[in-house]
Design a protein around this motif. Structure first.
Motif, PDB file in Angstrom:
ATOM      1  N   ARG B 367       0.900  -1.219  -0.186  1.00  0.00           N
ATOM      2  CA  ARG B 367      -0.043   0.066  -0.133  1.00  0.00           C
ATOM      3  C   ARG B 367       0.868   1.158  -0.144  1.00  0.00           C
ATOM      4  NH1 ARG B 367      -4.833  -2.390   3.707  1.00  0.00           N
ATOM      5  NH2 ARG B 367      -5.666  -3.536   1.903  1.00  0.00           N
ATOM      6  N   VAL B 368       1.805   1.155   0.884  1.00  0.00           N
ATOM      7  CA  VAL B 368       2.646   2.517   0.861  1.00  0.00           C
ATOM      8  C   VAL B 368       3.418   2.588  -0.626  1.00  0.00           C
ATOM      9  CG1 VAL B 368       4.835   3.334   2.098  1.00  0.00           C
ATOM     10  CG2 VAL B 368       2.901   2.198   3.402  1.00  0.00           C
ATOM     11  N   GLY B 369       3.984   1.512  -1.124  1.00  0.00           N
ATOM     12  CA  GLY B 369       4.442   1.553  -2.373  1.00  0.00           C
ATOM     13  C   GLY B 369       3.668   1.975  -3.414  1.00  0.00           C
ATOM     14  N   THR B 370       2.473   1.546  -3.544  1.00  0.00           N
ATOM     15  CA  THR B 370       1.542   2.039  -4.435  1.00  0.00           C
ATOM     16  C   THR B 370       1.467   3.467  -4.127  1.00  0.00           C
ATOM     17  OG1 THR B 370       0.285  -0.199  -4.305  1.00  0.00           O
ATOM     18  CG2 THR B 370      -1.080   1.809  -5.350  1.00  0.00           C
ATOM     19  N   ILE B 371       1.080   4.226  -3.173  1.00  0.00           N
ATOM     20  CA  ILE B 371       0.806   5.221  -2.876  1.00  0.00           C
ATOM     21  C   ILE B 371       1.895   6.254  -3.331  1.00  0.00           C
ATOM     22  CG2 ILE B 371       0.526   7.332  -0.961  1.00  0.00           C
ATOM     23  CD1 ILE B 371      -0.891   5.307   0.409  1.00  0.00           C
ATOM     24  N   TYR B 372       3.170   5.858  -2.939  1.00  0.00           N
ATOM     25  CA  TYR B 372       4.525   6.566  -3.477  1.00  0.00           C
ATOM     26  C   TYR B 372       4.505   6.437  -4.956  1.00  0.00           C
ATOM     27  CZ  TYR B 372       8.883   8.424  -4.484  1.00  0.00           C
ATOM     28  OH  TYR B 372       9.817   9.212  -5.132  1.00  0.00           O
ATOM     29  N   TYR B 373       4.150   5.303  -5.470  1.00  0.00           N
ATOM     30  CA  TYR B 373       4.348   5.358  -6.967  1.00  0.00           C
ATOM     31  C   TYR B 373       3.607   6.109  -7.527  1.00  0.00           C
ATOM     32  CZ  TYR B 373       4.444   3.238 -11.624  1.00  0.00           C
ATOM     33  OH  TYR B 373       4.404   2.904 -13.248  1.00  0.00           O
ATOM     34  N   PHE B 374       2.339   6.613  -7.432  1.00  0.00           N
ATOM     35  CA  PHE B 374       1.394   7.301  -7.957  1.00  0.00           C
ATOM     36  C   PHE B 374       1.912   9.059  -7.488  1.00  0.00           C
ATOM     37  CE2 PHE B 374      -1.280   3.837  -8.890  1.00  0.00           C
ATOM     38  CZ  PHE B 374      -1.525   3.974  -9.847  1.00  0.00           C
ATOM     39  N   ALA B 375       2.421   9.310  -6.363  1.00  0.00           N
ATOM     40  CA  ALA B 375       2.731  10.270  -5.674  1.00  0.00           C
ATOM     41  C   ALA B 375       4.177  10.901  -6.436  1.00  0.00           C
ATOM     42  CB  ALA B 375       3.030  10.204  -4.112  1.00  0.00           C
ATOM     43  N   HIS B 376       4.765  10.004  -6.893  1.00  0.00           N
ATOM     44  CA  HIS B 376       5.842  10.203  -7.376  1.00  0.00           C
ATOM     45  C   HIS B 376       5.845  10.893  -8.888  1.00  0.00           C
ATOM     46  CE1 HIS B 376      10.344   9.915  -8.771  1.00  0.00           C
ATOM     47  NE2 HIS B 376       9.677   9.466  -9.967  1.00  0.00           N
ATOM     48  N   PHE B 377       4.663  10.345  -9.412  1.00  0.00           N
ATOM     49  CA  PHE B 377       4.507  10.896 -10.868  1.00  0.00           C
ATOM     50  C   PHE B 377       3.534  12.180 -10.682  1.00  0.00           C
ATOM     51  CE2 PHE B 377       5.754   6.434 -11.859  1.00  0.00           C
ATOM     52  CZ  PHE B 377       6.870   6.845 -12.724  1.00  0.00           C
ATOM     53  N   LEU B 378       2.613  12.137  -9.952  1.00  0.00           N
ATOM     54  CA  LEU B 378       1.542  13.291  -9.893  1.00  0.00           C
ATOM     55  C   LEU B 378       1.847  14.430  -8.895  1.00  0.00           C
ATOM     56  CD1 LEU B 378      -1.789  10.847  -9.659  1.00  0.00           C
ATOM     57  CD2 LEU B 378      -0.608  12.120 -11.730  1.00  0.00           C
ATOM     58  N   ILE B 379       2.790  14.018  -7.895  1.00  0.00           N
ATOM     59  CA  ILE B 379       3.176  15.252  -7.011  1.00  0.00           C
ATOM     60  C   ILE B 379       4.546  15.670  -7.300  1.00  0.00           C
ATOM     61  CG2 ILE B 379       3.095  16.090  -4.641  1.00  0.00           C
ATOM     62  CD1 ILE B 379       0.767  13.765  -4.429  1.00  0.00           C
ATOM     63  N   VAL B 380       5.488  14.537  -6.933  1.00  0.00           N
ATOM     64  CA  VAL B 380       6.904  14.833  -6.788  1.00  0.00           C
ATOM     65  C   VAL B 380       7.302  15.407  -8.061  1.00  0.00           C
ATOM     66  CG1 VAL B 380       9.047  13.760  -6.314  1.00  0.00           C
ATOM     67  CG2 VAL B 380       7.370  13.096  -4.808  1.00  0.00           C
ATOM     68  N   LEU B 381       6.961  14.741  -9.152  1.00  0.00           N
ATOM     69  CA  LEU B 381       7.627  15.083 -10.316  1.00  0.00           C
ATOM     70  C   LEU B 381       7.205  16.605 -10.842  1.00  0.00           C
ATOM     71  CD1 LEU B 381       9.784  14.316 -12.388  1.00  0.00           C
ATOM     72  CD2 LEU B 381       7.904  12.809 -13.597  1.00  0.00           C
ATOM     73  N   PRO B 382       6.041  16.969 -10.989  1.00  0.00           N
ATOM     74  CA  PRO B 382       5.679  18.059 -11.291  1.00  0.00           C
ATOM     75  C   PRO B 382       5.918  19.262 -10.480  1.00  0.00           C
ATOM     76  CG  PRO B 382       3.694  16.725 -11.217  1.00  0.00           C
ATOM     77  CD  PRO B 382       4.882  16.015 -10.576  1.00  0.00           C
ATOM     78  N   VAL B 383       5.785  18.940  -8.984  1.00  0.00           N
ATOM     79  CA  VAL B 383       6.292  20.137  -8.229  1.00  0.00           C
ATOM     80  C   VAL B 383       7.824  20.519  -8.312  1.00  0.00           C
ATOM     81  CG1 VAL B 383       6.496  20.633  -5.585  1.00  0.00           C
ATOM     82  CG2 VAL B 383       4.337  19.776  -6.590  1.00  0.00           C
TER      83      VAL B 383
END
Lengths: 261, 418
Positions: B367-383
């Motif tokens: 679950r943590v891994g899934t959340i990070y996976y999406f956060a990486h592309f949707l939050i971390v990368l754009p910001v």
């Protein structure tokens, strides 16, 4: 960058050690490890062990377990037990094979030929299941590859029969075996000292028979193992030399560019 | 330049005027390639080799294989035992699938690290993602063909995912199966498609390379370069020999698997013939699909799981527009570099828990891994791509100092990642 890489490695190590520890705590009884002659990149079968293993299979296992994918001729092929042609013919002739239909439309039986597949002890899966208390004795052709742990697992199960610990419930026709899932098995201990008499004079201890029959089953599962190992060594030697030559050519060609700097 | 190429022989000229194959071959030979490409760039050639080797071995296997529920398992064993070198061809094919995926993952992560998906290479990237999707479909269907226990139950689990679609899900699953369960019609259509898809992949690979040859290769420092110039070398012999060397090293590893551990990447249950009445204890896909399997199982809701699993692949297609950093290569993005390696660990971790039962600590990690996976592309990368202070980028590969570098040491060629 080095710093990053180090951190990456440490993080992965921590992660995998946590998860592996969890796995360990759940792990079943450790399998017995045997120093098989067919292990390693130059591994080969022990010819006489294969022949003895065939004897154990045919005198003990074959009364319940079929081996549909193996033919008698395979017993004489290189890399296997390598019985002589006459021995193979004699072995095959020992079995009655159903053939037909003949010109009158009837099925008939005849002595086996080397080209025949191993004769099954039961006519079909249902008959085998019914005769063995509802548990189908699996076909043994690829059994070693079909079990996690392979040869070690088969050997361990054969050696894993024990008296159940106090308070362990066993139903009728179920036996205690510490290497099985749930420690229960529907096959009674098939091997007992001296159940076969080896013609080469080897002492037929349980461990010896278990080792021989496992070797035999490993060969039936992977009949080209020896060819594979031999070819693999040659391929690796070839690729190593070739890549070294290509590497030197590459250095030579790129030196034109690197010297421009 | 290859565009003005005139063959020297009279026949060559006659032929080339009618079908400019010689011009094409001249273009491929002269194709100006950045001279600082590192070994991560050799995986394109390695992947081409993998595809061709899978197609050739696959065609031979297809000559001996019988696509029938009652005969498939034994026909594979017939190949393994009685066909001349059948064991070799089959082990090349089955391990080749794994090596193909190993190479494609390195290829994808290389693209992520060096920003090869960024403008003007979006189409190359999207074509690559389509190839990857087709690869997964092809590999999945190929795994069903031996008709072992994992084949059967893997097919059952994966095709059942479609039943999560509201209203029409069940009908779609029946349509896919060609019946009311995975059975002979499923096997025969999977065989047919498994034979077809590699040629679709081949077509997409041609487009992928064509699209690559328009802007040319990206490079480790991620700058646009003049072509041809001092920064480039002709593809042949410089890149061909380097690709060949890398391919040979790859083949040594590949051979190690084929000859000495041919079944280590597979599941032992697949040597048990398919039996619809006996469900294996743990149904696991092949290792290369495990991260997605982990995402699927991390979500408590079936439809949600399917949506996230597919989303995890399709999100990659939007990558060129999620990343707006002015700098292409992660080499000059100190902050993003950390997150990149975090993503690598994340995907490895997801792969690991995908192979484990979905419970306890494993489920939590998934679950943590899934959340990070999406956060990486949707939050971390754009910001990050907006706020990150990047390091100065050299102006050219060969003359970084003359280009007004603030930090000349940045361009030193002995840096491992440049």
């Amino acid at each position: 960058m080095c710093n990053l890489k180090a951190r990456f490695i440490i993080l992965s190590l921590i992660f995998f050690s946590i998860t592996f520890n969890q796995v360990k705590s759940e792990e079943k009884t450790k399998l017995l490890k045997v120093d098989w002659s067919f292990k390693g990149i130059t591994g080969k079968f022990d010819r006489s062990s294969l022949q003895r293993g065939y004897q154990v299979y045919t005198e003990v296992c074959a009364s319940c377990h079929s081996m549909n994918l193996v033919s008698y001729r395979n017993l004489g092929e290189p890399g296997g037990p390598e019985f002589s042609v006459d021995q193979v013919k004699a072995i095959a002739a020992n079995f009655e094979v159903e053939d037909g239909p003949n010109a009158d439309g009837d099925m008939f039986t005849r002595p086996g030929r080397p080209s025949d597949k191993f004769v099954s002890p039961y006519p079909n899966v249902q008959a085998a299941t019914a005769a063995n208390g509802g548990a189908y004795p699996p076909d043994m052709s690829v059994l070693v590859k079909a079990r996690k742990g392979g040869s070690d697992y088969i050997y361990s199960v054969l050696m894993g029969y024990e008296d159940p610990p106090a308070g362990f419930e066993l139903e009728d026709g179920v036996y205690y075996n510490k290497y099985m899932d749930g420690k229960k098995i529907k096959m009674s201990n098939p091997l007992s000292e001296g159940i076969v008499t080896y013609s080469d004079g080897t002492d037929a201890t349980e461990a010896q028979m278990a080792k021989d029959v496992t070797t035999f089953l490993t060969w039936t599962a992977e009949p080209h193992l020896e060819t594979r190992h031999k070819m693999g060594v040659k391929v690796l030697i070839f690729l190593t030399i070739f890549s070294l030559l290509v590497y030197l050519s590459m250095k030579r060609i790129w030196s034109r560019i690197d010297s421009e700097k | 330049m290859s565009e003005n190429y005139v063959p020297s022989s009279k026949f060559g000229k006659w032929f080339n005027d009618r079908l400019p194959l010689l011009t094409l071959s001249k273009h491929l030979t002269d194709y100006p390639t950045p001279k600082n490409l590192n070994y991560w760039w050799t995986f394109g050639g390695i992947l081409t080799f993998c595809l061709i080797s899978q197609i050739i071995t696959g065609i031979v296997l297809g000559m001996h294989y019988v696509a029938h529920a009652d005969m498939a398992f034994n026909s594979i064993e017939h190949i393994m035992r009685d066909v001349n070198y059948g064991w070799l061809i089959r082990y090349i094919h089955s391990n080749g699938a794994s090596m193909f995926f190993l190479a494609v993952y390195i290829h994808i992560f290389r693209s992520l690290f060096y920003g090869s998906y960024r403008s003007p290479r979006e189409i190359i990237w999207i074509l690559g993602m389509l190839i990857y999707l087709l690869m997964m479909a092809t590999a999945f269907m190929g795994y069903v063909l031996p008709w072992g226990q994992m084949s059967f139950w893997g097919a059952t689990v994966i095709t059942n995912l479609f039943s999560a679609i509201p209203l029409v899900g069940e009908s779609i699953v029946t349509w896919l199966w060609g019946g009311y369960s995975v059975d002979n019609p499923t096997l025969t259509r999977f065989f047919s498609l498994h034979y077809l898809f590699p040629f679709l992949i081949l077509g997409l690979v041609v487009l992928h390379i064509w699209a690559l040859h328009v802007p040319g290769n990206n490079n480790p420092i991620g700058i646009d370069i003049k072509k041809p110039s001092k920064d480039t070398v002709p593809f042949h012999p410089y890149i061909t020999i380097k690709d060949l060397f890398a391919l040979l090293i790859f083949m040594i590893i590949f051979s190690g698997f084929i000859f000495f551990a041919p079944n280590i990447l597979g599941h032992s249950d697949n040597y048990i013939e398919a039996n619809p009445l006996v469900t294996p204890k743990h149904i696991v896909p092949e290792w290369y699909l495990l991260p997605f399997y982990a995402i699927l199982r991390a979500v408590p809701d079936k439809l949600g799981g399917v949506v996230l699993m597919l989303g995890s692949i399709f999100i990659l297609m939007a990558l060129p527009w999620l990343d707006s950093s002015k700098v292409r290569s992660t080499v000059f993005r100190p902050l993003y570099k950390k997150f990149f390696w975090l993503l690598v660990i994340d995907v490895l971790a997801l792969g690991y828990v995908g192979a484990m039962p979905a419970e306890g600590l494993y489920l939590l990690i998934a679950r943590v891994g899934t959340i990070y996976y999406f956060a990486h592309f949707l939050i971390v990368l754009p910001v990050l791509s907006r706020i990150e202070k990047t390091e100065p980028v050299p102006l050219s590969i060969s003359e970084p100092v003359l280009g007004g570098m603030l930090k000349p040491e940045m361009a030193r060629s002995d840096r491992k990642d440049v």
